[in-house]
Design a protein around this motif. Structure first.
Motif, PDB file in Angstrom:
ATOM      1  N   ALA A 105      12.935   4.153   2.465  1.00  0.00           N
ATOM      2  CA  ALA A 105      11.825   3.861   3.567  1.00  0.00           C
ATOM      3  C   ALA A 105      12.211   4.320   4.971  1.00  0.00           C
ATOM      4  O   ALA A 105      13.424   4.211   5.220  1.00  0.00           O
ATOM      5  N   ASN A 106      11.325   4.375   5.976  1.00  0.00           N
ATOM      6  CA  ASN A 106      11.491   4.457   7.307  1.00  0.00           C
ATOM      7  C   ASN A 106      11.763   3.133   7.985  1.00  0.00           C
ATOM      8  O   ASN A 106      12.455   3.034   9.091  1.00  0.00           O
ATOM      9  N   LEU A 107      10.829   2.269   7.518  1.00  0.00           N
ATOM     10  CA  LEU A 107      11.141   0.518   8.078  1.00  0.00           C
ATOM     11  C   LEU A 107      11.069  -0.285   6.863  1.00  0.00           C
ATOM     12  O   LEU A 107      10.559  -0.117   5.979  1.00  0.00           O
ATOM     13  N   LEU A 108      12.129  -1.494   7.024  1.00  0.00           N
ATOM     14  CA  LEU A 108      12.075  -2.245   5.980  1.00  0.00           C
ATOM     15  C   LEU A 108      12.602  -3.644   6.532  1.00  0.00           C
ATOM     16  O   LEU A 108      13.184  -3.678   7.772  1.00  0.00           O
ATOM     17  N   ASP A 109      11.884  -4.532   6.152  1.00  0.00           N
ATOM     18  CA  ASP A 109      11.793  -5.923   6.568  1.00  0.00           C
ATOM     19  C   ASP A 109      12.155  -6.922   5.461  1.00  0.00           C
ATOM     20  O   ASP A 109      11.181  -7.129   4.760  1.00  0.00           O
ATOM     21  N   LEU A 110      13.229  -7.565   5.185  1.00  0.00           N
ATOM     22  CA  LEU A 110      13.497  -8.537   4.309  1.00  0.00           C
ATOM     23  C   LEU A 110      14.123  -9.767   4.632  1.00  0.00           C
ATOM     24  O   LEU A 110      15.005  -9.996   5.851  1.00  0.00           O
ATOM     25  N   SER A 111      14.018 -10.873   3.732  1.00  0.00           N
ATOM     26  CA  SER A 111      14.782 -12.065   3.960  1.00  0.00           C
ATOM     27  C   SER A 111      16.384 -11.715   3.679  1.00  0.00           C
ATOM     28  O   SER A 111      16.624 -10.778   2.903  1.00  0.00           O
ATOM     29  N   ASP A 112      17.010 -12.564   4.131  1.00  0.00           N
ATOM     30  CA  ASP A 112      18.453 -12.076   3.858  1.00  0.00           C
ATOM     31  C   ASP A 112      19.038 -12.367   2.279  1.00  0.00           C
ATOM     32  O   ASP A 112      20.078 -11.858   2.028  1.00  0.00           O
ATOM     33  N   ASP A 113      18.174 -13.065   1.490  1.00  0.00           N
ATOM     34  CA  ASP A 113      18.392 -12.770   0.135  1.00  0.00           C
ATOM     35  C   ASP A 113      17.807 -11.653  -0.687  1.00  0.00           C
ATOM     36  O   ASP A 113      17.581 -11.700  -1.751  1.00  0.00           O
ATOM     37  N   TYR A 114      17.014 -10.863   0.336  1.00  0.00           N
ATOM     38  CA  TYR A 114      16.205  -9.761  -0.281  1.00  0.00           C
ATOM     39  C   TYR A 114      15.169 -10.207  -1.190  1.00  0.00           C
ATOM     40  O   TYR A 114      14.389  -9.315  -2.124  1.00  0.00           O
ATOM     41  N   ARG A 115      14.643 -11.614  -1.065  1.00  0.00           N
ATOM     42  CA  ARG A 115      13.590 -11.684  -2.036  1.00  0.00           C
ATOM     43  C   ARG A 115      12.139 -11.434  -1.513  1.00  0.00           C
ATOM     44  O   ARG A 115      11.313 -10.882  -2.211  1.00  0.00           O
ATOM     45  N   ASP A 116      11.861 -11.603  -0.013  1.00  0.00           N
ATOM     46  CA  ASP A 116      10.672 -11.345   0.564  1.00  0.00           C
ATOM     47  C   ASP A 116      10.665 -10.412   1.565  1.00  0.00           C
ATOM     48  O   ASP A 116      11.724 -10.146   1.972  1.00  0.00           O
ATOM     49  N   GLY A 117       9.396  -9.818   1.867  1.00  0.00           N
ATOM     50  CA  GLY A 117       9.439  -8.741   2.941  1.00  0.00           C
ATOM     51  C   GLY A 117       8.419  -7.644   2.679  1.00  0.00           C
ATOM     52  O   GLY A 117       7.626  -7.736   1.830  1.00  0.00           O
ATOM     53  N   PHE A 118       8.479  -6.608   3.546  1.00  0.00           N
ATOM     54  CA  PHE A 118       7.579  -5.349   3.390  1.00  0.00           C
ATOM     55  C   PHE A 118       8.387  -4.154   3.716  1.00  0.00           C
ATOM     56  O   PHE A 118       9.567  -4.195   4.485  1.00  0.00           O
ATOM     57  N   VAL A 119       7.922  -3.124   3.114  1.00  0.00           N
ATOM     58  CA  VAL A 119       8.572  -1.777   3.280  1.00  0.00           C
ATOM     59  C   VAL A 119       7.275  -0.729   3.755  1.00  0.00           C
ATOM     60  O   VAL A 119       6.352  -0.693   3.028  1.00  0.00           O
ATOM     61  N   ASP A 120       7.655  -0.072   4.998  1.00  0.00           N
ATOM     62  CA  ASP A 120       6.643   0.943   5.092  1.00  0.00           C
ATOM     63  C   ASP A 120       7.328   2.318   4.663  1.00  0.00           C
ATOM     64  O   ASP A 120       8.687   2.647   4.793  1.00  0.00           O
ATOM     65  N   SER A 121       6.408   2.986   4.606  1.00  0.00           N
ATOM     66  CA  SER A 121       6.803   4.553   3.995  1.00  0.00           C
ATOM     67  C   SER A 121       7.908   4.530   2.724  1.00  0.00           C
ATOM     68  O   SER A 121       8.983   5.328   3.156  1.00  0.00           O
ATOM     69  N   LEU A 122       7.565   4.071   2.052  1.00  0.00           N
ATOM     70  CA  LEU A 122       8.368   3.470   0.835  1.00  0.00           C
ATOM     71  C   LEU A 122       8.784   4.650  -0.144  1.00  0.00           C
ATOM     72  O   LEU A 122       7.499   5.390  -0.628  1.00  0.00           O
ATOM     73  N   ARG A 123       9.807   4.907  -0.719  1.00  0.00           N
ATOM     74  CA  ARG A 123      10.002   5.791  -2.024  1.00  0.00           C
ATOM     75  C   ARG A 123      11.182   5.226  -2.863  1.00  0.00           C
ATOM     76  O   ARG A 123      12.142   4.925  -2.428  1.00  0.00           O
ATOM     77  N   LEU A 124      10.673   5.030  -3.944  1.00  0.00           N
ATOM     78  CA  LEU A 124      11.671   4.059  -4.891  1.00  0.00           C
ATOM     79  C   LEU A 124      12.238   5.080  -6.080  1.00  0.00           C
ATOM     80  O   LEU A 124      11.167   5.833  -6.853  1.00  0.00           O
ATOM     81  N   GLU A 125      13.350   5.018  -6.331  1.00  0.00           N
ATOM     82  CA  GLU A 125      14.018   5.532  -7.473  1.00  0.00           C
ATOM     83  C   GLU A 125      14.624   4.629  -8.324  1.00  0.00           C
ATOM     84  O   GLU A 125      15.260   3.993  -7.848  1.00  0.00           O
ATOM     85  N   THR A 126      14.501   4.761  -9.828  1.00  0.00           N
ATOM     86  CA  THR A 126      14.919   3.747 -10.662  1.00  0.00           C
ATOM     87  C   THR A 126      16.058   4.402 -11.383  1.00  0.00           C
ATOM     88  O   THR A 126      16.269   5.616 -11.589  1.00  0.00           O
ATOM     89  N   ALA A 127      16.706   3.488 -11.993  1.00  0.00           N
ATOM     90  CA  ALA A 127      18.169   4.281 -13.092  1.00  0.00           C
ATOM     91  C   ALA A 127      17.751   5.119 -13.962  1.00  0.00           C
ATOM     92  O   ALA A 127      18.452   5.967 -14.408  1.00  0.00           O
ATOM     93  N   ASP A 128      16.517   4.942 -14.622  1.00  0.00           N
ATOM     94  CA  ASP A 128      15.884   5.647 -15.699  1.00  0.00           C
ATOM     95  C   ASP A 128      15.289   6.762 -15.186  1.00  0.00           C
ATOM     96  O   ASP A 128      14.480   7.304 -15.770  1.00  0.00           O
ATOM     97  N   GLN A 129      15.345   7.176 -13.896  1.00  0.00           N
ATOM     98  CA  GLN A 129      14.773   8.654 -13.191  1.00  0.00           C
ATOM     99  C   GLN A 129      13.156   8.362 -13.136  1.00  0.00           C
ATOM    100  O   GLN A 129      12.588   9.380 -13.407  1.00  0.00           O
ATOM    101  N   THR A 130      12.609   6.930 -12.941  1.00  0.00           N
ATOM    102  CA  THR A 130      11.204   7.125 -12.503  1.00  0.00           C
ATOM    103  C   THR A 130      11.133   6.984 -11.065  1.00  0.00           C
ATOM    104  O   THR A 130      12.173   6.458 -10.339  1.00  0.00           O
ATOM    105  N   ARG A 131      10.067   7.316 -10.566  1.00  0.00           N
ATOM    106  CA  ARG A 131       9.956   7.147  -9.028  1.00  0.00           C
ATOM    107  C   ARG A 131       8.714   6.806  -8.413  1.00  0.00           C
ATOM    108  O   ARG A 131       7.513   6.982  -9.249  1.00  0.00           O
ATOM    109  N   MET A 132       8.512   6.091  -7.439  1.00  0.00           N
ATOM    110  CA  MET A 132       7.608   5.428  -6.762  1.00  0.00           C
ATOM    111  C   MET A 132       7.600   5.850  -5.283  1.00  0.00           C
ATOM    112  O   MET A 132       8.538   6.007  -4.644  1.00  0.00           O
ATOM    113  N   ALA A 133       6.142   5.786  -4.731  1.00  0.00           N
ATOM    114  CA  ALA A 133       6.198   6.141  -3.421  1.00  0.00           C
ATOM    115  C   ALA A 133       4.991   5.528  -2.837  1.00  0.00           C
ATOM    116  O   ALA A 133       3.803   5.090  -3.687  1.00  0.00           O
ATOM    117  N   ALA A 134       4.886   4.854  -1.662  1.00  0.00           N
ATOM    118  CA  ALA A 134       3.792   4.146  -1.052  1.00  0.00           C
ATOM    119  C   ALA A 134       3.921   4.165   0.330  1.00  0.00           C
ATOM    120  O   ALA A 134       4.964   4.284   1.087  1.00  0.00           O
TER     121      ALA A 134
END
Length: 791
Positions: A105-134
């Motif tokens: 991501a370009n910008l990420l805002d999370l709680s210190d336990d990483y539970r809640d928050g938002f991410v702008d310009s996100l791109r996500l890759e999983t361990a099984d080679q799947t990908r998401m973007a938003a």
């Protein structure tokens, strides 16, 4: 620099001590989620750390890396607010979860336990080679993430052009990922190939990539047929437990109504089994005219399973039962579900069996009870035997006996058949009044038919012991004496049905058969070594002495009906294919074999030989129920010549030719030529066969044909393939397949067109042409679907 972020205030002294080392500590080993604990500490590394005591903020700047409970956060800058307990990351943000999922991501805002928050310009890759973007992702409750204007794919990005659209992707106005349910929900979605939309889906859901099994609807399948119209299947999968599941697949057809299908599978500690059931109440049975399918209710069931008793023994079963023999074929179920398998395997019977098999280092055991269900309309179920059982055992002793190898084997066969199975060898024989005696009343066997199977019960027990030992003298000659003793106990209760008494005596028959054999094999290899390779020329002679075959041709023959004399059995002591016939009389087999092995790889092998009946009764000249060996080339004192030449210059090409030549005239009685070539991008194979007429077996004219296969790798992932069988004598292609497919790590598409012949009418002599088309599409992590059409 490294520091610990915690609930307590950070003092300058402790900060100075924390940033003394600029070396990243080793990453702790990954633990299962159930074993991880939140110790409330974050380990931070950065180029510099700035403190804002007034606002209780700490800013890490420059190549920031934060480790927390197995997660890693990397960014150009991270600000931690101790009052709100929020982490704000900017620039080249990369968040790696403990399960291997990577968020960019370009910008990420999370709680210190990483539970809640938002991410702008996100791109996500999983361990099984799947990908998401938003463009934006919002996370709440630590379990639900909403991707705005999201894109999902299981395809890797193009290495040469990462901005190029993947092979396929799903775009959605919103993609909701519920980690508790482990489900992904797509709203207002489009399926795109190479960046071009091809399908619109207002809403659909699928398990997330971490889920291997989950209850829910599977992708529909489509099919069509002249008999049942257009059909659609919508399977529903039940993930009942980790070790068993079920699938319910209703198929709606426009002409015949609803066909229900169900499947249950279970895997146990030592094996697995599955059960499938099918049923339909047909709306229009008259679509099948006078064929077996012209009935209101049709259905079937099949099951199979296999279990290991230990590392050497397994037992299992296969079973099938149907309302009528054409049910599976008409609706393309069971063995006909995959059109390609049906083409290759040509399933003629449904086998039901229970078996027990054991394999040792030098021994083998197999026992099974078998029932065959004829799928062809030409099959008469009363003529197909029930085997109850057939048992085979063989063993080679792991120690020498009299300096040689000692082995023994046994076979027990018991079967029954309700009605005699005749096979017409002259046109119209069956239609002209069954296989009754010929006009010549002195003939032991009718001239117009063969008796393929006897009516009644037949049981045989066979046991054989064998010994052989090889001696090599000082000049390199190899002498191998051998001996064997075989005994058979036979019991037959043959029903007195019309025509049967012309082949065998009807009623009860019990007899014993004993066949002792002694012989000697001689080989004298001559070896010549040259700079380019090694040539070995080896004369071979075999002398076999034994008595005549007892009751030759006057006993049932169920398992020795197939016979071809060629290079493969020239030096076989007993050339029959089964136990019901046994070769007798004195015989000599002679030949010469030459082999050249090239130093740079490759070889040439040539064999030529002949067999001679020396004394006694020639078993191959005896007419039996099936005329098994008449016209085989062995039914005379000096057999036809057999020859073989095999050439393989390298790993790419191979060629083998084998022939049988008439002993008197030199005419070609049998010829086969097989060639193969396998390159990096394509491969071809060709089998040509030319076989002389064998009127004793019903082949009244010469047969000649070609079987050809080929495959071509058009591009990295594209493949074309095809196969055909061409009857040269009748100048017709009677079976072929053409296929194309694309396969990679994220996508599969395959299409096949198949033409074959099938017997579906009660008119046994007239097959119909069966045309089938099958298209299969698969998207990794999403599912697969298929379309099939039959004419």
């Amino acid at each position: 620099m490294a520091a610990g972020f915690g609930a307590a205030d950070v003092t300058p002294a402790s900060a100075q001590q924390a940033f003394r080392y600029n070396q990243l500590p080793p990453r702790p080993p990954k633990q299962p989620a159930s074993q991880r604990t939140n110790d409330g500490q974050m380990l931070v590394q950065a180029t510099e750390v700035n403190y804002d005591y007034n606002n209780s903020r700490v800013a890490a700047v420059g190549s920031v890396q934060i480790y927390y409970n197995g997660s890693t956060l990397e960014a150009d800058k991270v600000i931690y607010d101790q009052k709100t307990k929020r982490l704000h990351a900017e620039g080249n943000v990369r968040l790696t979860d403990p399960d291997g999922k990577i968020t960019h991501a370009n910008l990420l805002d999370l709680s210190d336990d990483y539970r809640d928050g938002f991410v702008d310009s996100l791109r996500l890759e999983t361990a099984d080679q799947t990908r998401m973007a938003a463009t934006r992702a919002d996370r709440s409750g630590g379990e639900v993430t909403i991707f705005q204007n999201g894109v999902y794919t299981a395809c890797a990005a193009c290495k040469d052009n990462p901005k190029k659209p993947p092979l396929w992707q799903v775009k959605g106005a919103r993609i909701i990922h519920n980690q508790t349910e482990k489900m992904m929900y797509f709203e207002d979605a489009r399926l795109e190939f190479f960046g071009q939309p091809i399908a619109y889906l207002p809403f659909f859901s699928t398990p997330d990539p971490t889920v291997k099994r989950k209850s829910g609807f599977l992708i529909p399948n489509y099919m069509s047929s002249n008999r049942y119209g257009v059909g659609i299947e919508v399977p529903y999968y039940f993930a009942l437990a980790p070790d068993y599941d079920a699938t319910l697949t209703p198929r709606y057809t426009t002409k015949q109504g609803l066909l229900m299908q169900g499947e249950f599978r279970q895997r146990l500690i030592n094996g697995a089994y599955e059960i499938r059931a099918y049923g339909i109440r047909q709306n229009d049975p008259n679509q099948f005219n006078a064929e077996p399918g012209q009935r209101e209710f049709r259905g079937g069931i099949d099951t199979k399973g296999q279990f290991a008793l230990n590392d050497k023994w397994v037992w299992g079963w296969d079973a099938v039962a149907v309302s009528d023999k054409s049910f599976f074929f008409d609706y393309k179920l069971g063995p006909y579900k995959n059109a390609l398998n049906a083409f290759l395997l040509t399933p003629d019977t449904g086998l039901s069996q229970i078996y027990l098999t054991g394999v040792g280092n030098r021994s083998y055991f197999d026992a099974r009870v078998m029932h065959f269900l004829g799928y062809s309309a030409a099959d008469d179920q009363n003529q197909i035997p029930i085997v109850h059982p057939v048992i085979d055992y063989s063993n080679v002793l792991n120690r020498n006996l009299l300096g040689g190898e000692f082995s023994y084997k046994a076979n027990f066969t018991s079967l029954s058949r309700q009605t005699a199975s005749f096979d017409a060898i002259n046109p119209g024989a069956l239609l002209a009044g069954s296989c009754l005696p010929s006009a010549d009343s002195s003939a032991k066997t009718p001239a117009n038919c063969l008796l393929r199977g006897i009516p009644g019960d037949y049981t045989r027990l066979t046991a054989e012991v064998s010994w052989r030992r090889s001696f090599t003298d000082s000049i390199g000659q190899i002498f191998t004496p051998f001996a064997s003793l075989r005994g058979d106990l036979i019991s037959a209760n043959i029903d007195n049905q019309p025509g049967v008494s012309n082949y065998l005596p009807v009623g009860s028959t019990q007899t014993a058969r004993l066949m002792p054999t002694v012989g000697l094999e001689y080989r004298y290899p001559f070896i010549n070594v040259q700079p380019w390779g090694t040539t070995t020329i080896e004369p071979i002679g075999q002398l076999i002495i034994r008595p005549n075959e007892p009751s030759a041709g006057r006993l049932p023959n169920e398992d020795a009906q197939s016979f071809a004399f060629d290079d493969s059995n020239l030096f076989s002591v007993d050339k029959f294919s089964g136990y019901d016939r046994v070769e007798g009389g004195g015989r000599a087999n002679v030949g010469v074999q030459a082999t050249t092995q090239f130093d740079r790889g490759g070889f040439v092998n040539v064999l030529f030989g002949q067999s001679y009946q020396l004394f006694g009764l020639n078993s191959f000249a005896v007419q039996d129920l099936t005329n098994t060996t008449l016209g085989s080339g062995l039914d005379k004192s000096a057999s036809d010549y057999v020859a073989r030449i095999a050439y393989q210059p390298n790993r790419i090409y191979s060629l083998i030719a084998r022939t049988r030549l008439d002993e008197a005239s030199g005419a070609v009685r049998r010829f086969e030529l097989e060639g193969r070539a396998n390159f990096d991008r394509f491969g071809v194979s060709l089998l040509y066969g030319n076989y002389d007429a064998q009127p004793e077996l019903g082949f009244l004219t010469r047969r000649e044909g070609v079987v050809a296969t080929g495959s071509l790798k058009v591009a990295t992932n594209w493949m074309l393939s095809g196969a055909l069988r061409y009857d040269i004598a009748n100048q017709t292609v009677n079976q072929y397949i053409v296929g194309a497919g694309y396969v990679d790590d994220c996508f599969i598409i395959a299409a096949n067109y198949i033409t074959d012949y099938a017997y579906t009418s009660k008119n046994y002599t007239t097959p119909i042409t069966d045309h089938r088309i099958m298209l299969q599409i698969g998207l990794r992590t999403i599912g697969s679907t298929s379309f099939s059409a039959a004419q």
